[in-house]
Scaffold this active site. Structure first.
Site, mmCIF file in Angstrom:
data_model
loop_
_atom_site.group_PDB
_atom_site.id
_atom_site.type_symbol
_atom_site.label_atom_id
_atom_site.label_comp_id
_atom_site.label_asym_id
_atom_site.label_seq_id
_atom_site.Cartn_x
_atom_site.Cartn_y
_atom_site.Cartn_z
ATOM 1 N N ALA A 1 -17.797 21.605 1.892
ATOM 2 C CA ALA A 1 -17.997 20.823 0.677
ATOM 3 C C ALA A 1 -17.045 21.316 -0.398
ATOM 4 C CB ALA A 1 -19.435 20.961 0.189
ATOM 5 N N GLU B 1 -22.219 24.576 -4.185
ATOM 6 C CA GLU B 1 -21.290 23.715 -4.937
ATOM 7 C C GLU B 1 -21.762 23.532 -6.374
ATOM 8 O OE1 GLU B 1 -18.632 23.483 -3.372
ATOM 9 O OE2 GLU B 1 -19.500 23.961 -1.418
HETATM 10 N N1 TRP Z 1 -14.190 25.530 -2.685
HETATM 11 C C1 TRP Z 1 -14.836 25.017 -1.511
HETATM 12 C C2 TRP Z 1 -16.163 25.729 -1.416
HETATM 13 O O1 TRP Z 1 -16.232 26.902 -1.315
HETATM 14 C C3 TRP Z 1 -14.028 25.259 -0.275
HETATM 15 C C4 TRP Z 1 -13.214 24.119 0.197
HETATM 16 C C5 TRP Z 1 -13.620 22.864 0.396
HETATM 17 C C6 TRP Z 1 -11.871 24.145 0.631
HETATM 18 N N2 TRP Z 1 -12.597 22.114 0.915
HETATM 19 C C7 TRP Z 1 -11.537 22.870 1.068
HETATM 20 C C8 TRP Z 1 -10.921 25.118 0.691
HETATM 21 C C9 TRP Z 1 -10.273 22.562 1.588
HETATM 22 C C10 TRP Z 1 -9.660 24.820 1.198
HETATM 23 C C11 TRP Z 1 -9.339 23.548 1.623
HETATM 24 O O2 TRP Z 1 -17.181 25.177 -1.485
HETATM 25 ZN ZN ZN Z 2 -17.212 27.821 -2.816
#
Ligand code: TRP
Ligand code: ZN
Length: 950
Positions: A295, A331
């Site tokens: 997500a 999230e």
């Molecule tokens: N920030 C997202 C989380 O930790 C991680 C994430 C979602 C992500 N989609 C991605 C990281 C695509 C790299 C590429 O919930």
């Molecule tokens: Zn995260």
């Protein structure tokens, strides 16, 4: 005082030079943390206009660019502005300060757009690009999934939409106008508040979204499509009403309620626990089928992999429900830890991910059983993060370098990072930790900061020095903690002598001691906790209650407790797993472990004692079985694990059982300990289920010196399960009976109901290993009569491991029942993929061309291809056929989706854990992958670094 962290950093810097990578046709560049420099320009405002059309989409981006280069030397021209891009982003036009540039007035490469001759002071830039989202199989930037448009910009996907300063320390306010065909894309979503909607010519419509909070571009998102919606409301602690919406495909509307429910729990929890309130009037969640990860926390528009957010009793297991709650929480929690306070650069990723993972773990603990959650988290850490930390891809929670940032969304950054955050909590206490969080937000709201800023806030809020925690950020590898105990009956004192050592990892041969908080208790002869009276160097005695925390931060140190009484106490060390280390207690006997298993007041260590007993026995079984028939070709008497190489099925089973019988089989004391656990009325069912689970294969593999033979180790694990089930059959059958619900009872996702199912299904799984026709028939009956997915998949999972007609019957019935539910079919694919049934590679190969499998969908690849790597018998087949199959898959997927392909390489990275013949076979596949033409940077980085550490 110089922070010890700096010394650790020097080491890695010096080593980096030697850490050169093999050549690659496009010579990927490593980025180094040491090279960070603020950008020469900032962007205050971004005005985006998306014209979504079937053939191509046009994006117009208007930027307000402000100088950030400081005072220019007299007569010097402003520096160039280098915007990031991607080669599939077609540049239509670029204008600076209202004037369109001619070709030749700017430089365009595959990756950058450089503007020079820029005015001084603030100026406007307009970039027009053209995209083909329908052809974007990378699933980064703007793409289409199930007919809908959506975006994924973290880490560096925004450059797949328009030319931009694609780095998290550039924070801007965004306005987004989306225009699309009204019939095909009735729902148009963006970040922030909906400001305006209206009709446009040709049956089109538009929406304008304004996000009032400055954010890095990785948090940008847009969704346009035909989606059904469910809505609920939340009143925040200050009395504001927030509209919560979830958007899904029409057919999934019945699976959307749990996400809203979990979201409400998360919003309330963050207010209660941290005083953190949501900051807009609208919060949207969208479920997308094609998604690389779980997500994404885009501001007020969280996008989820549909497999993580959709749930119904008939299609999702208890585990799915609890994960859903964790991910929705995760999230949502990013809104403060990640969005309001973000990362200065991608090396700081653990600042938001380690902290947010810690927060989601705590949320889940508070919603369910804290002890069981802790056990689950530690099992995962040991099975997967320790493996990563001990292998060629080992990196600190704050990495020093990367080629593709996507490769660093790892268990180390997330879960070891969360353990590092937990160290603060252990040292400062819950109240002190909260003070630190408050100061962190007070200081850094609206900023892009570093892990050092987080540590400084924690330290300053509590008036303590936390410099020594810095080493954890810079040093890779799992520390070994060795404890020797000494009881002095005359003075009635008890002394712990602690030593620590962190093994070398690639690029970091020499390690420093880390600060290890050791939470502990001492058990008296009756099993109760003794008062802890710690004697300090100056002779003073500190009262630590019955559970205390020792601060161990040197290579070696002793701690002496006084007035421990006339009998030698039994130590319970590292309670609640107070640090992510490997603990060895010198002289710890089986009797100690049985005693702790029966009496420890710390539930984690009760469980841990059982695990240690099982691990010791499994290792004995393994070595006995491996030594049973030395390999004819090992001249030096050599590698014992290789001895069983190639044996399969019944032969392997017979070998293990013979070897085990030779040393007397499973000791009665262990059987009795398990019996006590299963029948103890005071224990929670979920805890019992965990206590009756054997250590994971991955974790056991770590313990085999010189490399493991996975099929043999698996056979040992199975043999132990079978032996236990054989003797405890009546107790296990009673547990099944007592925890079975009548069919008319509706499914509830609640701790007590989950506990009953967990215990029942764990008992069934143990019983199934007996391969008794009566039990197998009962499994098939339970599978057919199941009224929820938890029970259905539990029974199916047992049947899939058995040979015989029940297996095929159940698999066929399941497929027929769920042919039209791709999310449920992921489970069907996954179970078959990881099965150890004879000849299963052929089945998996056949499934790759089954209508249920779509190689362009990441979930499908994870279920079937990555799932296959979980089969000890077939992925690790002695002839290398399993390795060849996965390597073929990597290359094929790399032509479609680089991030997914790179994740499929991971099973090869741990080659060093296996026996020499397997090591050679795995390295050969890595080599083959590296030699393939047009390899992505993602796969190149993992494969080359994995081989480099040879
Ligand atoms: N920030 C997202 C989380 O930790 C991680 C994430 C979602 C992500 N989609 C991605 C990281 C695509 C790299 C590429 O919930
Ligand atoms: Zn995260």
């Amino acid at each position: 005082m110089a922070a010890p962290a700096n010394d650790a950093e020097e080491i890695s810097e010096a080593e980096e030079e030697e850490h050169k990578l093999p050549p690659h046709p496009t010579t990927p560049q490593q980025k180094s943390r040491k090279d960070y420099a603020p950008p020469p320009y900032l962007i205050a405002n971004v005005d985006l206009d998306f014209d979504l059309r079937e053939e191509a989409c046009t994006v117009t981006s208007r930027l307000t660019v402000t100088p950030n280069y400081g005072q220019l030397p007299a007569g010097a021209a402003p520096p160039p502005l280098v915007l990031d891009g991607r080669k599939d982003v077609k540049l239509v036009s670029v204008a600076v300060a209202g004037r369109k540039l001619e070709a030749g007035e700017y430089q365009l490469t595959d990756k950058t757009l450089t503007l020079s001759g820029l005015p001084e002071g603030e100026f406007g830039v307009e970039v027009v690009t053209e995209l083909k989202p329908q052809d974007n199989t990378l699933l980064e930037g703007l793409y289409k999934s199930s007919g809908n448009y959506s975006t994924q910009c973290e880490a560096e996907g925004f450059r797949g939409i328009t030319y931009f300063l694609d780095r998290p320390d550039v924070m801007a306010k965004y306005t987004t106008r989306i225009e699309a065909d009204a019939a095909a894309y009735p729902v148009l979503l963006g970040n922030g508040n909906l400001k305006e909607t209206g009709q446009a010519d040709g049956g089109r419509h538009y929406a304008v979204w304004v996000d009032p909070y400055p954010k890095p571009c990785y948090l940008f998102a847009l969704v346009a499509g035909k989606l059904a919606m469910k809505e609920r409301h939340f009143t925040t602690c200050s009395g504001r009403d927030v509209t919560l919406r979830i958007f899904v495909q029409e057919r999934n509307l019945g699976k959307a309620d749990q996400a809203l429910e979990s979201l409400i729990h998360a919003m309330k929890w963050d207010e209660d626990t941290y005083g953190l309130e949501y900051d807009l009037d609208l919060f949207n969640i969208v479920a997308v089928d094609d998604f690389n990860m779980g997500a994404m926390e885009n501001k007020s528009l969280n996008i989820f992999n549909s497999s993580r957010v959709l749930a119904s009793p008939a299609t999702a297991t208890d585990l799915d429900y609890s994960r859903l709650e964790g991910v929705v929480g995760h999230e949502y929690f990013h809104n403060w830890t990640g969005n309001r306070v973000t990362c200065r650069d991608w090396f700081q990723l653990t600042l938001k991910e380690g902290l947010t993972r810690y927060r989601d773990q705590e949320f889940t603990s508070d919603m369910n059983s804290r002890a069981v959650k802790r056990i689950e988290d530690v099992m995962l850490l040991r099975a997967s993060q320790f493996t990563e930390d001990g292998g060629p891809m080992a990196h600190p929670v704050r990495p020093d370098s990367y080629i593709k940032m996507d490769n660093f969304y790892t268990l180390t950054v997330y879960n070891k990072g969360a353990e590092v955050v937990r160290l603060y909590e252990t040292l400062l206490g819950k109240a002190g930790f909260r003070k630190g969080m408050d100061l962190y937000f007070q200081r850094h709201d609206g900023q892009a900061v570093t892990c050092d800023d987080f540590r400084a806030a924690m330290a300053d809020a509590n008036g303590v020095n936390l410099d020594s925690l810095g080493v954890w950020y810079g040093q890779a590898g799992t520390p070994h903690l060795h404890v020797r105990t000494a009881y002095d009956g005359i003075s009635q004192t008890y002394t712990l002598t602690c030593r620590q050592r962190t093994p070398p990892t690639p690029g970091q041969p020499d390690k420093r001691p880390v600060l290890i908080p050791i939470r502990l208790g001492l058990l008296g002869p009756d099993g109760s906790d003794l008062p802890l009276r710690l004697r300090h160097k100056d002779g003073s005695v500190e009262d630590l209650g019955t559970t205390g925390v020792l601060r161990f931060e040197t290579a070696e140190a002793s701690f002496t407790f006084v007035e421990v009484g006339p009998a030698e106490p039994v130590p319970s060390l590292l309670r609640g797993f107070s640090a992510p280390v490997k603990l060895e207690v010198e002289g710890q006997t089986d009797e100690h472990l049985y005693f702790l298993l029966a009496h420890d007041s710390d539930p984690f260590n009760r469980w841990e004692s059982g695990q240690r007993l099982a691990r010791k026995l499994l290792m004995r079984m393994y070595h006995a079985a491996a030594a049973a028939a030395p390999a004819a070709n090992s001249a030096d008497g050599g590698h014992e694990a290789a001895a069983a190489n190639g044996l399969q099925g019944d032969e392997l089973r017979a070998r293990v059982e013979l070897a085990c019988a030779a040393f007397g089989g499973v000791p009665d004391s262990l059987v009795e300990a398990y019996r006590a656990v299963v029948t103890d009325p005071a224990l929670d069912g979920s805890f019992k289920a965990m206590a009756m689970s054997l250590p994971t294969l991955n974790e056991l593999m770590e313990g085999v010196e010189g490399g493991a033979d996975p099929p043999l180790l698996h056979a040992c694990r199975l043999a132990l399960s079978r032996a236990l089930a054989g003797v405890l059959r009546p107790e296990l059958q009673a547990a099944v009976k007592d925890n079975s619900d009548p069919p008319e009872q509706p499914y509830r996702y609640a701790a007590d109901a989950c506990a009953r199912r967990a215990l029942k299904n764990r008992a069934l799984a143990l019983l199934s290993t007996l391969e008794d026709p009566a039990i197998t028939a009962e499994l098939l009956r339970r599978f057919r009569e199941a009224t929820n997915m938890t029970d259905e998949i539990a029974a199916l999972g047992c049947l899939v491991e058995l040979s015989g007609p029940e297996r095929e019957a159940a698999l066929t019935a399941f497929y027929d029942k769920f042919t039209h539910d791709p999310l449920v079919l992921l489970k069907w694919l996954g179970l078959q993929a990881g099965s150890n049934a004879p000849g299963n590679l052929e089945r998996v190969r056949a499934l790759t061309s089954h209508p249920a499998f779509n190689i362009s969908n990441p979930n499908n690849c994870y279920a079937l291809l990555l799932g296959f790597s979980h089969s000890p018998a077939h992925f690790h087949a002695a002839d290398g056929s399993g390795y060849a199959f996965l390597a073929d898959a990597v290359l094929k997927v790399d032509g479609i989706n680089h991030q997914v392909a790179a994740r499929l390489v991971a099973p090869f990275s741990s080659w060093r854990r296996y026996d020499p013949p397997r090591q050679a076979l795995m390295k050969a596949q890595l080599q083959r992958i590296l030699e393939a033409p047009r390899l992505s940077e993602n796969v190149f980085e993992i494969a080359s670094k994995s081989l480099k550490a040879a």
